[in-house]
Design an enzyme around this catalytic site. Structure first.
Site, PDB file in Angstrom:
ATOM      1  N   ASP A 450       0.626  -1.500   0.434  1.00 57.72           N
ATOM      2  CA  ASP A 450      -0.079  -0.077  -0.470  1.00 57.72           C
ATOM      3  C   ASP A 450       1.338   1.281  -0.150  1.00 57.72           C
ATOM      4  O   ASP A 450       1.844   1.427   0.243  1.00 57.72           O
ATOM      5  CB  ASP A 450      -1.288  -0.153   1.591  1.00 57.72           C
ATOM      6  N   LEU A 451       0.396   2.000  -0.891  1.00 58.42           N
ATOM      7  CA  LEU A 451       1.223   2.984  -1.288  1.00 58.42           C
ATOM      8  C   LEU A 451       0.713   4.160   0.373  1.00 58.42           C
ATOM      9  O   LEU A 451       0.048   4.884   0.550  1.00 58.42           O
ATOM     10  CB  LEU A 451       0.951   4.220  -2.646  1.00 58.42           C
ATOM     11  N   ASP A 493      -4.530   2.137  -4.913  1.00 60.45           N
ATOM     12  CA  ASP A 493      -2.561   2.277  -4.571  1.00 60.45           C
ATOM     13  C   ASP A 493      -2.567   1.464  -3.578  1.00 60.45           C
ATOM     14  O   ASP A 493      -1.609   0.717  -2.976  1.00 60.45           O
ATOM     15  CB  ASP A 493      -2.253   3.310  -3.515  1.00 60.45           C
TER      16      ASP A 493
END
Length: 576
Positions: A450-451, A493
């Protein structure tokens, strides 16, 4: 010429051939070693004809043994004769040469310094000079804590020279073979670093010392000034050779791998022989020699039995090893039986150990070469098999990847923005990967990424620019994962990487950190530089879990990474 009683006179002339002592000597046992020469000369001294015995080997007996010979010259000139006892390990032999001119005393034996011996020779040898018509009486007083082997001969100086040269030549050939084999196998050890070659050389060295002690060459050439300890060299060196033979057998037959229980027994035998080796230094010499014979027989019989078992298990080189040890056993048995006076002393029994050991050393050298060649062939076969298995697995994996890619292309199972596998393709690939991991018992890792900091980019630069960032993230995932790994976009994302054939949890974490470093590098898009981090959670499995549970575990690990400060890797707890 020779009468059958104890006082037979032996006539000697220029043409008299070598005479066996048993045919002309009389013997007297003195268990208390209390008789003096005067006592032995008395008319009632109970000398018995030696020809009535099976041989002049008395075995391990206490005290001393006397021999008496009555000689008379029938020649017209002075004769020089040599009296030889052909057993070099007699401790001390005293000769009392009695004639009209009185008593001439001389001595020899392996406890007598070489320079003080009557005649410089490896065996006890004495010179006898007879004037024409002269009569002389010889008394030999033999004192030895070892086997009382008194076989020998009386011969002219000319015959003795020829006999002695032949004996030295035979021993030189024997020692030359041992030295050549020892140096050859030492060079092989230095070249190949195979431990059995070194153990073989050490065994040969100890055994060579025992043979040199047994035939008197050691006392003549190597330790001529250590006469009091010369007779101790035989039990010490031969027991050391027994110990090294067991050590050599363990490494040569590789009993630790092929016969673990026998290997433990051989290890215990090594400890027992080590204790016996110490005992041969401390015990009285006669007991040390008896212990030497017993230890040698036990070690040889044990190794022979072990080699037969190894033949049944098809251990490389076991057949030649068994044959070699059978040769040594034959020699050792004959030597021991002769030492205990159970068989007569003759050329075969006297040199049985040298003959058997010479054949054994040659066969063992051949066995080492055969074993090395067989192990080399087995290694090459194993290498070829491993190469075939590896090639087959690479082919299988390549085919599986090609099929997966083809299926993704056919079904358009790609994320349109990033070109990565989408959620459906991820689910299918993960199911197949789990099945392969279960079949092959390999570790599989699912990484959920997960960004960090992506939302501010979207808010500041717009969704179009955010899409460029996601595409760049996808490109970096392809760059940093392995060729066999599958990167996929889960949504928004969030990304997933499926890694098959992971060696350990540490390897999975190392790969995740590499991804983290790659994602953390600044991105230069449309003349603008942005930077995003990532939080990565990892779940591991060997194929027994379902895909949904693995992703859920990885997701929980990812949220833990975010809670602990973001931009880090966390493993699902507990690991699968």
């Amino acid at each position: 010429m020779l009468l059958p009683d104890a006082h037979a006179m032996t006539l000697l002339d220029d043409d008299t051939p070598p005479i066996d002592l048993q045919e002309v000597a009389a013997y007297l046992s003195d268990p208390q070693a209390s008789l003096s020469l005067t006592d032995a000369q008395t008319a009632n001294a109970p000398f018995l004809p030696a020809r009535e015995r099976r041989g002049l080997s008395f075995g391990y007996v206490p005290g001393v043994v006397w021999l008496r010979l009555e000689l008379q010259s029938a020649a017209s000139r002075t004769l020089h004769w040599r009296l030889e006892l052909n057993y070099a390990s007699l401790d001390e032999v005293r000769l009392y040469d009695i004639g009209a001119d009185g008593v001439r005393e001389s001595r020899s034996g392996d406890t007598v310094p070489y320079a003080e011996r009557s005649v410089g020779h490896r065996n006890p040898v004495f010179e006898i000079a007879l004037q024409p018509g002269e009569q002389r009486t010889l008394y030999l007083r033999v004192d030895s804590r070892g086997s009382m082997t008194l076989s020998g001969a009386l011969m002219s100086s000319r015959d003795f020279e020829q006999h002695s040269q032949n004996g030295y030549l035979a021993h030189a050939l024997y020692c030359g073979v041992l030295i050549a084999l020892g140096l050859y196998n030492l060079l092989l050890f230095l070249a190949l670093r195979e431990r059995p070659f070194l153990n073989y050389v050490l065994f040969m060295f100890a055994f060579a010392l025992s043979v040199l002690s047994l035939n008197g060459l050691g006392a003549q050439f190597l330790w001529s000034e250590a006469a009091p300890w010369s007779n101790r060299m035989l039990p010490v060196s031969l027991t050391a050779a027994a110990l090294l033979s067991v050590i050599f057998a363990r490494s040569f037959l590789d009993t630790h791998q092929w016969l673990p229980r026998w290997d433990r027994g051989l290890l215990m035998l090594c400890i027992a022989i080590g204790a016996a080796l110490l005992a041969t230094v401390l015990l009285p010499l006669q007991r040390a020699l008896q212990l030497m014979s017993l230890t040698g027989l036990i070690a040889t019989l044990t190794l022979l039995l072990t080699s037969f078992v190894c033949v049944g298990y098809r251990v490389p080189g076991a057949r030649l090893f068994a044959l070699a040890w059978l040769m040594l056993l034959t020699g050792a048995v004959l030597l021991a039986l002769r030492n205990f006076a159970l068989i007569p002393s003759n050329f075969l029994t006297l040199y049985a150990m040298q003959i058997g050991s010479g054949l054994e050393m040659i066969l063992l050298s051949f066995a080492l070469a055969a074993r090395f060649n067989e192990l080399k062939r087995q290694r090459e076969a194993a290498l070829q098999l491993n190469e075939q298995i590896l090639a087959q697995r690479v082919t299988e994996r390549t085919q599986a990847l090609e099929q997966a890619n083809q299926r993704l292309s056919e079904l358009a199972l790609q994320d349109p923005l990033t070109g990565l596998a989408n959620r459906t393709a991820l689910q299918q690939h993960l199911d197949l990967a789990l099945a392969r991991s279960l079949r092959r018992n390999e570790l599989l890792a699912v990484m959920l990424i997960d960004l960090d900091g992506f939302k501010p980019i979207n808010d500041q630069h717009g969704h179009g620019y955010g899409d460029l960032v996601l595409a760049e993230v996808a490109q970096r995932l392809r760059q940093y994962v392995r060729d066999t790994d599958l990167p996929a976009r889960l949504g928004g994302d969030e990304f997933v990487v499926i890694c098959e054939n992971v060696q350990s949890a540490e390897d999975a974490q190392d790969l995740a950190r590499r991804l983290l470093e790659g994602l953390d590098t600044p991105m230069h898009l449309e003349d603008r530089a942005v930077r995003v981090g990532a939080s990565i959670g990892i779940a591991l499995s060997r194929g027994a879990d379902d895909a949904t549970r693995l992703i859920r575990l990885a997701d929980a690990a990812m949220y833990r990474a975010k809670a602990e400060g973001r931009n880090r890797v966390r493993l699902a707890s507990p690991p699968i």
